[in-house]
Design a protein around this motif. Structure first.
Motif, PDB file in Angstrom:
ATOM      1  N   ARG A  96      34.520  30.057  52.572  1.00  0.00           N
ATOM      2  CA  ARG A  96      33.079  30.344  52.475  1.00  0.00           C
ATOM      3  C   ARG A  96      32.650  30.524  51.025  1.00  0.00           C
ATOM      4  NH1 ARG A  96      31.422  34.022  57.760  1.00  0.00           N
ATOM      5  NH2 ARG A  96      32.678  32.850  59.259  1.00  0.00           N
ATOM      6  N   LEU A  97      33.478  31.186  50.220  1.00  0.00           N
ATOM      7  CA  LEU A  97      33.152  31.336  48.800  1.00  0.00           C
ATOM      8  C   LEU A  97      33.134  29.978  48.109  1.00  0.00           C
ATOM      9  CD1 LEU A  97      35.233  34.533  48.010  1.00  0.00           C
ATOM     10  CD2 LEU A  97      32.744  34.322  47.798  1.00  0.00           C
ATOM     11  N   SER A  98      34.143  29.166  48.373  1.00  0.00           N
ATOM     12  CA  SER A  98      34.229  27.847  47.758  1.00  0.00           C
ATOM     13  C   SER A  98      33.011  26.985  48.101  1.00  0.00           C
ATOM     14  CB  SER A  98      35.513  27.162  48.211  1.00  0.00           C
ATOM     15  OG  SER A  98      35.618  25.888  47.640  1.00  0.00           O
ATOM     16  N   ARG A  99      32.576  27.056  49.346  1.00  0.00           N
ATOM     17  CA  ARG A  99      31.390  26.280  49.765  1.00  0.00           C
ATOM     18  C   ARG A  99      30.131  26.731  49.036  1.00  0.00           C
ATOM     19  NH1 ARG A  99      32.655  26.312  56.199  1.00  0.00           N
ATOM     20  NH2 ARG A  99      34.196  24.645  56.177  1.00  0.00           N
ATOM     21  N   SER A 100      30.143  27.972  48.534  1.00  0.00           N
ATOM     22  CA  SER A 100      28.997  28.490  47.781  1.00  0.00           C
ATOM     23  C   SER A 100      29.042  28.073  46.317  1.00  0.00           C
ATOM     24  CB  SER A 100      28.986  30.024  47.847  1.00  0.00           C
ATOM     25  OG  SER A 100      28.799  30.457  49.167  1.00  0.00           O
ATOM     26  N   GLY A 101      30.112  27.385  45.920  1.00  0.00           N
ATOM     27  CA  GLY A 101      30.255  26.962  44.533  1.00  0.00           C
ATOM     28  C   GLY A 101      31.199  27.841  43.727  1.00  0.00           C
ATOM     29  N   CYS A 102      31.783  28.829  44.352  1.00  0.00           N
ATOM     30  CA  CYS A 102      32.680  29.763  43.675  1.00  0.00           C
ATOM     31  C   CYS A 102      33.944  29.041  43.222  1.00  0.00           C
ATOM     32  CB  CYS A 102      33.016  30.908  44.629  1.00  0.00           C
ATOM     33  SG  CYS A 102      34.068  32.163  43.919  1.00  0.00           S
ATOM     34  N   LYS A 103      34.331  29.254  41.975  1.00  0.00           N
ATOM     35  CA  LYS A 103      35.524  28.616  41.401  1.00  0.00           C
ATOM     36  C   LYS A 103      36.679  29.593  41.219  1.00  0.00           C
ATOM     37  CE  LYS A 103      33.361  24.694  40.665  1.00  0.00           C
ATOM     38  NZ  LYS A 103      33.469  23.677  41.666  1.00  0.00           N
ATOM     39  N   LYS A 104      36.404  30.883  41.246  1.00  0.00           N
ATOM     40  CA  LYS A 104      37.448  31.895  41.024  1.00  0.00           C
ATOM     41  C   LYS A 104      37.078  33.155  41.793  1.00  0.00           C
ATOM     42  CE  LYS A 104      39.972  34.380  37.425  1.00  0.00           C
ATOM     43  NZ  LYS A 104      39.813  35.768  37.796  1.00  0.00           N
ATOM     44  N   THR A 105      38.087  33.752  42.397  1.00  0.00           N
ATOM     45  CA  THR A 105      37.870  34.979  43.161  1.00  0.00           C
ATOM     46  C   THR A 105      38.702  36.107  42.576  1.00  0.00           C
ATOM     47  OG1 THR A 105      37.453  33.721  45.169  1.00  0.00           O
ATOM     48  CG2 THR A 105      38.041  36.014  45.458  1.00  0.00           C
ATOM     49  N   ASN A 106      38.110  37.268  42.502  1.00  0.00           N
ATOM     50  CA  ASN A 106      38.780  38.471  42.012  1.00  0.00           C
ATOM     51  C   ASN A 106      38.886  39.487  43.136  1.00  0.00           C
ATOM     52  OD1 ASN A 106      38.822  37.449  39.375  1.00  0.00           O
ATOM     53  ND2 ASN A 106      36.848  38.353  38.896  1.00  0.00           N
ATOM     54  N   LEU A 107      39.803  40.409  42.964  1.00  0.00           N
ATOM     55  CA  LEU A 107      39.915  41.544  43.875  1.00  0.00           C
ATOM     56  C   LEU A 107      40.600  42.675  43.126  1.00  0.00           C
ATOM     57  CD1 LEU A 107      43.124  41.772  44.995  1.00  0.00           C
ATOM     58  CD2 LEU A 107      42.412  39.648  46.064  1.00  0.00           C
ATOM     59  N   GLN A 108      40.469  43.849  43.668  1.00  0.00           N
ATOM     60  CA  GLN A 108      41.135  45.015  43.109  1.00  0.00           C
ATOM     61  C   GLN A 108      41.903  45.710  44.212  1.00  0.00           C
ATOM     62  OE1 GLN A 108      37.716  47.169  41.610  1.00  0.00           O
ATOM     63  NE2 GLN A 108      38.058  46.396  39.552  1.00  0.00           N
ATOM     64  N   ILE A 109      43.091  46.184  43.865  1.00  0.00           N
ATOM     65  CA  ILE A 109      43.862  47.024  44.775  1.00  0.00           C
ATOM     66  C   ILE A 109      44.296  48.253  43.988  1.00  0.00           C
ATOM     67  CG2 ILE A 109      44.623  45.115  46.215  1.00  0.00           C
ATOM     68  CD1 ILE A 109      47.338  45.248  44.823  1.00  0.00           C
ATOM     69  N   ARG A 110      44.622  49.284  44.701  1.00  0.00           N
ATOM     70  CA  ARG A 110      45.061  50.504  44.034  1.00  0.00           C
ATOM     71  C   ARG A 110      46.435  50.297  43.415  1.00  0.00           C
ATOM     72  NH1 ARG A 110      41.394  54.475  45.336  1.00  0.00           N
ATOM     73  NH2 ARG A 110      40.307  54.155  47.300  1.00  0.00           N
ATOM     74  N   ALA A 111      46.606  50.819  42.207  1.00  0.00           N
ATOM     75  CA  ALA A 111      47.892  50.734  41.515  1.00  0.00           C
ATOM     76  C   ALA A 111      48.984  51.333  42.400  1.00  0.00           C
ATOM     77  CB  ALA A 111      47.824  51.475  40.183  1.00  0.00           C
ATOM     78  N   GLY A 112      50.135  50.685  42.413  1.00  0.00           N
ATOM     79  CA  GLY A 112      51.256  51.180  43.200  1.00  0.00           C
ATOM     80  C   GLY A 112      51.304  50.657  44.624  1.00  0.00           C
ATOM     81  N   ASN A 113      50.289  49.926  45.053  1.00  0.00           N
ATOM     82  CA  ASN A 113      50.263  49.398  46.418  1.00  0.00           C
ATOM     83  C   ASN A 113      50.999  48.056  46.437  1.00  0.00           C
ATOM     84  OD1 ASN A 113      49.713  48.720  49.050  1.00  0.00           O
ATOM     85  ND2 ASN A 113      47.576  49.353  48.960  1.00  0.00           N
ATOM     86  N   GLU A 114      52.321  48.131  46.329  1.00  0.00           N
ATOM     87  CA  GLU A 114      53.142  46.932  46.174  1.00  0.00           C
ATOM     88  C   GLU A 114      53.117  46.008  47.383  1.00  0.00           C
ATOM     89  OE1 GLU A 114      54.279  45.861  43.313  1.00  0.00           O
ATOM     90  OE2 GLU A 114      53.404  47.668  42.454  1.00  0.00           O
ATOM     91  N   ALA A 115      53.027  46.546  48.587  1.00  0.00           N
ATOM     92  CA  ALA A 115      53.001  45.696  49.777  1.00  0.00           C
ATOM     93  C   ALA A 115      51.753  44.814  49.774  1.00  0.00           C
ATOM     94  CB  ALA A 115      53.062  46.538  51.046  1.00  0.00           C
TER      95      ALA A 115
END
Length: 139
Positions: A96-115
């Motif tokens: 869905r993001l790609s269809r909107s023209g998005c070329k790169k996606t970011n996200l954040q996770i909490r430090a230490g959440n290795e799984a």
């Protein structure tokens, strides 16, 4: 088998319960009662749920600002994890993001959440050396 759908009002209670279970220490502004109405005002088609037998078992919220895409609240009920549901939600959000023209996606996770970091690495996400900063507005 889980069905991947765009969020509808009927999903609210299931999403709320899922987020309480998966993100129990999340900030008040990330709780369903705050986050869902805000999301429904902007790109509601980027709020996706996984449903099985009428129960919400997973979610992903995404957003695109014309420059970068972002992923939020990627969650799957613990008893349904490792069945491909998180992957299906992630792929649908990326499509869905790609269809909107998005070329790169970011996200954040909490430090230490290795799984969780390992999950994203398996899907091609890389750790980028950045400092994440934020500011809350009292409005």
């Amino acid at each position: 088998m889980a069905e991947i759908l765009t969020y509808e009002d009927r999903h609210f209670a299931g999403v709320e319960a899922l987020w309480e279970e998966v993100f129990p220490t999340d900030s008040p502004w990330n709780k369903a009662a705050e986050a869902i109405p805000a999301k429904l005002k902007v790109q509601p088609e980027l709020f996706i749920v996984a449903e099985e037998a009428g129960d919400v078992i997973g979610t992903v919220m995404a957003g695109y600002d014309g420059h970068r895409g972002w992923l939020y609240t990627v969650a799957v009920k613990p008893e349904h994890q490792r069945r491909g549901i998180g992957t299906a939600l992630l792929i649908e959000a990326e499509i869905r993001l790609s269809r909107s023209g998005c070329k790169k996606t970011n996200l954040q996770i909490r430090a230490g959440n290795e799984a969780v970091a390992a999950f994203y690495r398996r899907h091609g996400y890389l750790v980028e050396e950045r400092i994440s900063m934020g500011k809350r507005f009292d409005c």
